[in-house]
Design a protein around this motif. Structure first.
Motif, PDB file in Angstrom:
ATOM      1  N   GLU A 116      72.663 -56.289  -8.578  1.00  0.00           N
ATOM      2  CA  GLU A 116      72.728 -55.020  -9.603  1.00  0.00           C
ATOM      3  C   GLU A 116      73.303 -53.953  -8.386  1.00  0.00           C
ATOM      4  O   GLU A 116      72.650 -53.786  -7.206  1.00  0.00           O
TER       5      GLU A 116
ATOM      6  N   THR B 215      75.448 -48.392 -13.713  1.00  0.00           N
ATOM      7  CA  THR B 215      74.852 -49.670 -12.851  1.00  0.00           C
ATOM      8  C   THR B 215      75.584 -50.984 -13.638  1.00  0.00           C
ATOM      9  O   THR B 215      75.514 -51.151 -14.701  1.00  0.00           O
TER      10      THR B 215
ATOM     11  N   GLU C 257      71.554 -52.176  -5.494  1.00  0.00           N
ATOM     12  CA  GLU C 257      70.267 -52.135  -5.770  1.00  0.00           C
ATOM     13  C   GLU C 257      69.467 -53.148  -5.647  1.00  0.00           C
ATOM     14  O   GLU C 257      68.203 -52.822  -5.099  1.00  0.00           O
TER      15      GLU C 257
ATOM     16  N   LYS D  96      75.817 -50.205  -8.210  1.00  0.00           N
ATOM     17  CA  LYS D  96      76.258 -48.887  -8.664  1.00  0.00           C
ATOM     18  C   LYS D  96      77.458 -48.588  -8.034  1.00  0.00           C
ATOM     19  O   LYS D  96      77.997 -48.689  -6.807  1.00  0.00           O
TER      20      LYS D  96
END
Length: 105
Positions: free
Chosen positions: A78, A86, A60, A80
């Motif tokens: 960050e 997350t 992300e 997933k």
């Protein structure tokens, strides 16, 4: 006499404008080069993390921790894993995750 004075003023103004435009051009080119270097660096870190960790479905965001000229550079991403979870992970750029924490489930 007035015409010669105006010619000198125009010549000085022309030289000043050339110098200012040259300096501005150098600054813009330098800024763009730095942005390109940082983008390439982030891309390489993202690719290394994805290669070493196939369970990651998407990245992300990425940020660099530290300052220019430090011996090592650490990155925080960050990511997933799956669809809803997350994580925030840390790496030194080699793709190996040194620490991770859950942000959202």
């Amino acid at each position: 006499m007035g015409g010669e004075f105006m010619k000198v003023i125009l010549k000085i103004t022309s030289i000043f404008l050339k110098v200012v435009l040259t300096i501005i051009s150098i600054l813009i080119i330098g800024y763009l080069c730095i942005r390109l270097f940082v983008s390439i660096q982030f891309y390489q870190v993202k690719q290394a993390v994805l290669e070493h960790n196939p369970e990651i479905t998407s990245i992300e965001s990425i940020h660099q921790i530290g300052a220019w000229g430090e011996f090592f550079q650490e990155y925080v991403l960050e990511i997933k894993k799956g669809t809803d979870t997350t994580y925030r992970v840390w790496t030194y750029g080699d793709g190996e995750i040194t620490y991770e924490e859950i942000i959202t489930k």
